[in-house]
Design a protein around this motif. Structure first.
Motif, mmCIF file in Angstrom:
data_model
loop_
_atom_site.group_PDB
_atom_site.id
_atom_site.type_symbol
_atom_site.label_atom_id
_atom_site.label_comp_id
_atom_site.label_asym_id
_atom_site.label_seq_id
_atom_site.Cartn_x
_atom_site.Cartn_y
_atom_site.Cartn_z
ATOM 1 N N THR A 9 0.826 -1.223 0.000
ATOM 2 C CA THR A 9 0.000 0.000 0.000
ATOM 3 C C THR A 9 0.852 1.262 0.000
ATOM 4 O O THR A 9 0.323 2.363 -0.091
ATOM 5 C CB THR A 9 -0.917 0.029 1.239
ATOM 6 N N GLY A 10 2.171 1.144 0.114
ATOM 7 C CA GLY A 10 3.047 2.313 0.205
ATOM 8 C C GLY A 10 3.459 2.857 -1.148
ATOM 9 O O GLY A 10 2.884 2.537 -2.200
ATOM 10 N N PHE A 11 4.500 3.679 -1.112
ATOM 11 C CA PHE A 11 5.028 4.402 -2.280
ATOM 12 C C PHE A 11 5.448 3.447 -3.408
ATOM 13 O O PHE A 11 5.006 3.569 -4.546
ATOM 14 C CB PHE A 11 6.199 5.248 -1.776
ATOM 15 N N ILE A 12 6.267 2.443 -3.066
ATOM 16 C CA ILE A 12 6.751 1.496 -4.087
ATOM 17 C C ILE A 12 5.626 0.549 -4.493
ATOM 18 O O ILE A 12 5.420 0.274 -5.678
ATOM 19 C CB ILE A 12 7.969 0.705 -3.559
ATOM 20 N N GLY A 13 4.859 0.071 -3.509
ATOM 21 C CA GLY A 13 3.768 -0.871 -3.783
ATOM 22 C C GLY A 13 2.720 -0.317 -4.723
ATOM 23 O O GLY A 13 2.212 -1.025 -5.606
ATOM 24 N N THR A 14 2.411 0.964 -4.566
ATOM 25 C CA THR A 14 1.407 1.601 -5.431
ATOM 26 C C THR A 14 1.886 1.623 -6.886
ATOM 27 O O THR A 14 1.137 1.279 -7.803
ATOM 28 C CB THR A 14 1.114 3.042 -4.931
ATOM 29 N N ALA A 15 3.155 2.000 -7.084
ATOM 30 C CA ALA A 15 3.720 2.035 -8.452
ATOM 31 C C ALA A 15 3.785 0.629 -9.043
ATOM 32 O O ALA A 15 3.460 0.420 -10.220
ATOM 33 C CB ALA A 15 5.112 2.664 -8.425
ATOM 34 N N LEU A 16 4.193 -0.339 -8.222
ATOM 35 C CA LEU A 16 4.290 -1.723 -8.703
ATOM 36 C C LEU A 16 2.911 -2.269 -9.075
ATOM 37 O O LEU A 16 2.746 -2.892 -10.131
ATOM 38 C CB LEU A 16 4.935 -2.599 -7.626
ATOM 39 N N THR A 17 1.915 -2.017 -8.218
ATOM 40 C CA THR A 17 0.557 -2.513 -8.476
ATOM 41 C C THR A 17 0.016 -1.951 -9.783
ATOM 42 O O THR A 17 -0.587 -2.678 -10.586
ATOM 43 C CB THR A 17 -0.382 -2.142 -7.294
ATOM 44 N N GLN A 18 0.247 -0.656 -10.025
ATOM 45 C CA GLN A 18 -0.222 -0.034 -11.276
ATOM 46 C C GLN A 18 0.409 -0.706 -12.486
ATOM 47 O O GLN A 18 -0.275 -1.003 -13.474
ATOM 48 C CB GLN A 18 0.125 1.467 -11.276
ATOM 49 N N LEU A 19 1.717 -0.959 -12.405
ATOM 50 C CA LEU A 19 2.416 -1.589 -13.529
ATOM 51 C C LEU A 19 1.937 -3.028 -13.744
ATOM 52 O O LEU A 19 1.668 -3.440 -14.884
ATOM 53 C CB LEU A 19 3.938 -1.568 -13.292
ATOM 54 N N LEU A 20 1.804 -3.777 -12.654
ATOM 55 C CA LEU A 20 1.357 -5.172 -12.774
ATOM 56 C C LEU A 20 -0.040 -5.259 -13.384
ATOM 57 O O LEU A 20 -0.289 -6.079 -14.268
ATOM 58 C CB LEU A 20 1.371 -5.856 -11.400
ATOM 59 N N LYS A 21 -0.939 -4.389 -12.920
ATOM 60 C CA LYS A 21 -2.307 -4.405 -13.458
ATOM 61 C C LYS A 21 -2.327 -3.985 -14.921
ATOM 62 O O LYS A 21 -3.067 -4.559 -15.727
ATOM 63 C CB LYS A 21 -3.213 -3.497 -12.618
ATOM 64 N N ALA A 22 -1.488 -3.014 -15.272
ATOM 65 C CA ALA A 22 -1.400 -2.567 -16.674
ATOM 66 C C ALA A 22 -0.920 -3.699 -17.580
ATOM 67 O O ALA A 22 -1.265 -3.765 -18.758
ATOM 68 C CB ALA A 22 -0.463 -1.371 -16.794
ATOM 69 N N LYS A 23 -0.136 -4.627 -17.019
ATOM 70 C CA LYS A 23 0.376 -5.771 -17.798
ATOM 71 C C LYS A 23 -0.535 -6.992 -17.693
ATOM 72 O O LYS A 23 -0.170 -8.075 -18.125
ATOM 73 C CB LYS A 23 1.790 -6.111 -17.324
ATOM 74 N N GLY A 24 -1.699 -6.805 -17.063
ATOM 75 C CA GLY A 24 -2.696 -7.877 -17.037
ATOM 76 C C GLY A 24 -2.596 -8.853 -15.882
ATOM 77 O O GLY A 24 -3.277 -9.879 -15.870
ATOM 78 N N HIS A 25 -1.735 -8.562 -14.902
ATOM 79 C CA HIS A 25 -1.615 -9.448 -13.742
ATOM 80 C C HIS A 25 -2.686 -9.106 -12.700
ATOM 81 O O HIS A 25 -3.123 -7.961 -12.599
ATOM 82 C CB HIS A 25 -0.224 -9.335 -13.114
ATOM 83 N N LYS A 26 -3.063 -10.099 -11.924
ATOM 84 C CA LYS A 26 -4.056 -9.887 -10.852
ATOM 85 C C LYS A 26 -3.297 -9.713 -9.530
ATOM 86 O O LYS A 26 -2.474 -10.552 -9.170
ATOM 87 C CB LYS A 26 -4.983 -11.098 -10.768
ATOM 88 N N VAL A 27 -3.561 -8.600 -8.815
ATOM 89 C CA VAL A 27 -2.790 -8.269 -7.617
ATOM 90 C C VAL A 27 -3.659 -8.341 -6.366
ATOM 91 O O VAL A 27 -4.753 -7.785 -6.325
ATOM 92 C CB VAL A 27 -2.176 -6.844 -7.734
ATOM 93 N N THR A 28 -3.166 -9.027 -5.342
ATOM 94 C CA THR A 28 -3.781 -9.016 -4.009
ATOM 95 C C THR A 28 -2.733 -8.470 -3.045
ATOM 96 O O THR A 28 -1.568 -8.882 -3.079
ATOM 97 C CB THR A 28 -4.182 -10.441 -3.564
ATOM 98 N N LEU A 29 -3.129 -7.523 -2.194
ATOM 99 C CA LEU A 29 -2.209 -6.916 -1.240
ATOM 100 C C LEU A 29 -2.382 -7.553 0.142
ATOM 101 O O LEU A 29 -3.493 -7.898 0.536
ATOM 102 C CB LEU A 29 -2.462 -5.407 -1.127
ATOM 103 N N VAL A 30 -1.261 -7.685 0.858
ATOM 104 C CA VAL A 30 -1.333 -8.072 2.273
ATOM 105 C C VAL A 30 -1.048 -6.802 3.070
ATOM 106 O O VAL A 30 0.000 -6.174 2.880
ATOM 107 C CB VAL A 30 -0.268 -9.126 2.656
ATOM 108 N N SER A 31 -1.981 -6.400 3.930
ATOM 109 C CA SER A 31 -1.784 -5.163 4.696
ATOM 110 C C SER A 31 -2.403 -5.310 6.075
ATOM 111 O O SER A 31 -3.058 -6.299 6.382
ATOM 112 C CB SER A 31 -2.402 -3.971 3.955
ATOM 113 N N ARG A 32 -2.184 -4.299 6.910
ATOM 114 C CA ARG A 32 -2.759 -4.349 8.264
ATOM 115 C C ARG A 32 -4.271 -4.148 8.230
ATOM 116 O O ARG A 32 -4.989 -4.678 9.054
ATOM 117 C CB ARG A 32 -2.108 -3.278 9.152
#
Length: 294
Positions: A9-32
């Motif tokens: 959910t942080g700075f790097i995670g947000t950028a990574l999630t956007q890129l992964l979704k743009a490439k068609g990957h399905k993302v699930t986050l583990v957070s508090r």
């Protein structure tokens, strides 16, 4: 692919999630906190690893948070926020009926000993000379899995440059006011990476089956010194950048031990990262900073 991202959910995670979704990957986050597209750390402990192809861990308390005093309590938090989440994910992978294809951990170049002369690549020794190098050693050890069924990758990141967060977030105001400049002597190396490239290396690592072991997450132009970085940031903003920040001030704000992360640096090269075939979007500092401050 189904990608599970710890601390996403942080700075790097947000950028990574956007890129992964743009490439068609399905993302699930583990957070508090629970929420759509997320599971909590407690759920992971109770129910085990959800079905996924790749696990990435980005979790960890911000070491250079200037609002936190560098005392034993905060040091413990810094350590536990990395080791506990890594242990938890590694254990869940080991116990999974269908283990993921790849397990990727992001650590830091603090593994390598600061030096004005040495050059470090992924095979260079390190990891045993101060709090931060020991932290990286323990962190990477916590991630190790028995057996060969899951491909393992560690990305040792430099200072991450990006809009709306990271190191630049704290620097922009003084530099915009023309009050920026080198930290301490300015001679120390400043290993950096654009956030787009860090997300790119992580995506490359999960998509390319031949990538394994340690990769340095730094730009190829890693011979940048702190003074050169300050000049380049000033130039990108069209401002002078000649007012040095004395080391005594840095030590007063961050504490003597933590200040070494800013006052000393390492010349780190991404030899293996380049050898895997990753192509950088921002190999040069000037273009990276122009993009960040645009």
């Amino acid at each position: 692919m189904r990608v599970l991202v710890g601390g996403g959910t942080g700075f790097i995670g947000t950028a990574l999630t956007q890129l992964l979704k743009a490439k068609g990957h399905k993302v699930t986050l583990v957070s508090r906190q629970p929420g759509p597209g997320r599971i909590t750390w407690n759920e992971l402990t109770r129910s085990g690893l959800p079905l996924c192809d790749v696990v990435i861990n980005l979790a960890g308390e911000n070491i250079l948070n200037p609002l936190r005093r560098w005392n034993q309590a905060f040091q413990k938090e810094v350590l536990n926020s990395r080791l506990d989440t890594t242990h938890l994910l590694a254990k869940a992978i080991t116990k999974a009926t269908h283990p993921p294809q790849a397990w990727i951990l992001v650590t830091g170049v603090a593994y390598y000993q600061p030096s004005l002369t040495e050059e470090y690549d992924e095979d260079s020794p390190g990891g045993d000379f101060d709090f931060f190098s020991n932290l990286v050693t323990k962190w990477e050890a916590a991630a190790r899995l028995p057996g060969e069924s899951t491909r393992q990758v560690v990305v040792r990141s430099g200072v991450v440059l990006g809009r709306g967060g990271g190191a630049i977030g704290h620097m922009l105001l003084p530099f915009r006011l023309g009050l920026g400049g080198p930290i301490g002597s300015g001679h120390q190396f400043f290993p950096w990476i654009h956030i787009g490239d860090l997300a790119g290396i992580l995506t490359h690592a999960l998509e390319a089956d031949h990538v394994q072991g340690v990769l340095n997450g730094v730009a190829p132009a890693s011979t940048t010194t702190n003074a050169e970085f300050a000049q380049a940031l000033g130039a990108a903003l069209g401002r002078p950048a000649f007012i040095p920040v004395p080391s005594t001030v840095v030590q007063a704000v961050f504490g003597r031990e933590r200040a070494t992360m800013l006052l000393e640096g390492q010349k780190v090269v991404p030899r293996r990262t380049l050898a895997t075939g990753y192509q950088y979007s921002f190999p040069e500092l000037g273009a990276a900073l122009k993009d960040v401050v645009a």
